[in-house]
Design an enzyme around this catalytic site. Structure first.
Site, PDB file in Angstrom:
ATOM      1  N   SER A   1     -98.004 -75.501  14.815  1.00 15.81           N
ATOM      2  CA  SER A   1     -96.769 -74.597  14.878  1.00 15.81           C
ATOM      3  C   SER A   1     -97.129 -73.739  15.817  1.00 15.81           C
ATOM      4  O   SER A   1     -98.139 -73.483  16.438  1.00 15.81           O
ATOM      5  CB  SER A   1     -96.783 -73.836  13.532  1.00 15.81           C
ATOM      6  OG  SER A   1     -98.107 -73.039  13.093  1.00 15.81           O
ATOM      7  N   LYS A   2     -96.050 -72.512  15.757  1.00 15.34           N
ATOM      8  CA  LYS A   2     -95.907 -71.730  17.000  1.00 15.34           C
ATOM      9  C   LYS A   2     -97.175 -70.772  16.637  1.00 15.34           C
ATOM     10  O   LYS A   2     -97.911 -70.216  17.569  1.00 15.34           O
ATOM     11  CB  LYS A   2     -94.961 -70.799  16.790  1.00 15.34           C
ATOM     12  CG  LYS A   2     -94.867 -69.652  17.380  1.00 15.34           C
ATOM     13  CD  LYS A   2     -93.456 -68.880  17.571  1.00 15.34           C
ATOM     14  CE  LYS A   2     -93.265 -67.568  18.140  1.00 15.34           C
ATOM     15  NZ  LYS A   2     -94.751 -67.065  18.638  1.00 15.34           N
TER      16      LYS A   2
END
Ligand code: GLU
Length: 507
Positions: free
Chosen positions: A261-262
């Site tokens: 994920s970011k």
């Protein structure tokens, strides 16, 4: 055999992360190997999640990597429009067809009624499912009479259209990567295919478009595997050919635990987006590989090897080579761990093979950004540094001494290696350096060695003293090359001035 046609079908809900780019790339490689076409279709049926600029971002990212689509929103084609919000009428027609044939039905249940059902089920420690077991107790056109339904429609009571999933069927998804994946339709619910806002859901729009756009192979992320039995049931209801499927493995965090994920990127200091993205609402900037200094070829190579490998030791491939050797059957089933160090390694490989002229030009631009204007031969700097860094921008940070007289000296090396006689050695060498025939690395090295012999000085101690004086550091490329590049005057200046500075540090 009909032509191979694949599609990349992102929803414009934000910047596409590396997983999306990998999906686009695998689709491209698959199609091109078979002489087929790849289409870019924008799946924007969920208007509430639409993000301005996301569509342009996808095109720019893919183009930066070095490939493009044959048809799509940005270039048209024979099967357009390629944006689902512009195809509403088409979906209405197909939704109506299923209703007319009794394969779908109107559902008038309000959000409150559905919520009440969910709560009721929770109390009994189960989960409410709108399916063949419950649909008979809901407010829909299966339960209501034709007149009642007609009246509600005329009164414009909001409704959704649900697909009537027939129970007791064995639905097989024949996946090119996973083999046969079996689902029992009794476990599936009656999914909404048309929403009350007048838009289809992803499921209906996706399969209608894949059919009308003559898509032969659907290659997409693993997260869509659970939707594929519904898609197959929809194809069957329409009596359409079913495309071949391939569900790509998830991209995992560097630790291998969970989806990438970011947040992992922010925490680990590496981008998870191909190019920079600025959130127009919050102003937040998400880092991109392009802006971090990655070469597009290196980034493409990284993407290609995330979950696929050719089964050999070789890892460096350009797009053309990838098209030749890509084989969807060699894509792994289990999640692919994202390794940021390996990503840097790829860029290092590409940098080390770049022509020196190009690297020199990049160094020049990098220095200009830092407002450093130098007369040193940047081609020569490129030759010395290209094997030593992963990015051009790191040349300045790891070898400032090419461009600036050092004002700082590596404290640890000074402490360990700068001895009482060090400054004497450097001073003694000044005369030697002054009188070399030509200020070239070979001559300087000869002079240096002769002097050491004469004075019976050890190579290591003399070298580190000289290196600290000239560069302020304890490592780097050949010192004689550095001296030649920065030039005689600058080298001598540093040899004259810096030993005192280093002595001062010791006291
Ligand atoms: N619109 C879906 C997405 O955002 C596409 C899934 C598919 O390729 O079927 O990924």
């Amino acid at each position: 055999m009909s032509k191979t046609r694949v599609r990349y079908a992102p929803s414009p809900t934000g910047p596409q992360h590396v997983g999306g780019i990998r999906t686009a790339l695998y689709n491209y490689l698959f199609a091109k190997k078979l002489g087929g076409d790849i289409i870019l279709r924008i799946e924007d049926t969920d208007q509430s999640r639409f993000v301005e600029g996301a569509e342009e971002y996808i095109i720019e990212s893919v183009n930066w990597c070095g490939f493009d689509f044959d048809e799509g929103v940005h270039k048209g084609g024979a099967y357009g429009p390629y944006k689902q919000s512009e195809r509403k009428d088409i979906y209405i027609k197909y939704s109506q067809q299923l209703i007319n044939e009794g394969k779908a039905y109107y559902a008038f249940d309000t959000p409150e009624e559905l919520k009440a059902k969910r709560i009721e089920a929770e109390v009994e420690k189960s989960t409410f499912k709108y399916d063949y077991l419950t649909r008979g107790s809901m407010r829909n056109s299966i339960v209501l009479s034709a007149d009642e339904t007609q009246k509600l429609l005329e009164d414009k009571v909001p409704y959704t259209v649900r697909f009537k999933m027939e129970p007791g069927q064995n639905i097989i998804v024949d996946d090119m990567i996973r083999g046969k994946v079996r689902f029992n339709s009794s476990e599936l619910d009656d999914k909404i295919i048309f929403k009350s806002d007048g838009m289809p859901t992803y499921h209906l729009a996706n399969i209608v478009d894949d059919h009308l756009m003559k898509i032969s192979h659907v290659i997409r992320g693993e997260e869509w595997l659970p939707s594929s039995p519904l898609h197959i049931a929809l194809y069957q209801s329409f009596g359409w050919d079913i495309p071949k499927f391939a569900h790509l493995p998830l991209l995992l965090k560097p630790t291998g635990k969970g989806k990438l994920s970011k947040r992992d990127g922010d925490a680990g200091g590496f981008p998870v987006f191909p190019i920079e993205w600025k959130d127009s609402q919050t102003g937040d900037v998400s880092k991109g590989y392009r802006e971090e200094g990655y070469y597009p070829g290196a980034f493409l190579n990284i993407m290609a090897l995330l979950g696929w490998n050719p089964g050999t030791e070789e890892e460096i491939f350009n797009l053309k080579e990838l098209v030749e050797i890509f084989d969807i059957k060699k894509v792994g089933k289990s999640g692919a761990k994202f390794d940021p160090d390996k990503a840097r390694w790829f860029n290092q490989q590409y940098l080390s093979k770049m022509p020196n002229e190009e690297i020199a030009e990049e160094i020049k631009l990098d220095l200009e950004k830092r407002e450093i204007f130098t007369s040193v031969d940047l081609f020569a700097v490129a030759v010395q540094m290209k094997e030593r860094v992963a990015f051009v921008k790191d040349i300045y940070s790891s070898a400032k001494y090419f461009f600036e007289t050092p004002t700082e000296f590596d404290a640890k090396i000074v402490r360990k290696k700068w001895k009482d006689q060090s400054s004497q050695i450097v001073k003694g060498l000044i005369e030697v350096f002054e009188s070399v025939k030509e200020f070239k690395a070979d001559f300087i090295e000869d002079g240096f060695k002769k002097y050491l012999n004469e004075k019976e000085l050890g190579f290591g101690a003399a070298m580190i003293s000289l290196r600290l004086s000239i560069t302020g550091t304890g490592g780097g490329p050949s010192l004689f090359n550095i001296a030649e590049i920065i030039g005689k005057q600058e080298t001598l200046k540093r040899m004259r001035e810096n030993p005192e500075r280093i002595n001062d540090l010791k006291t």
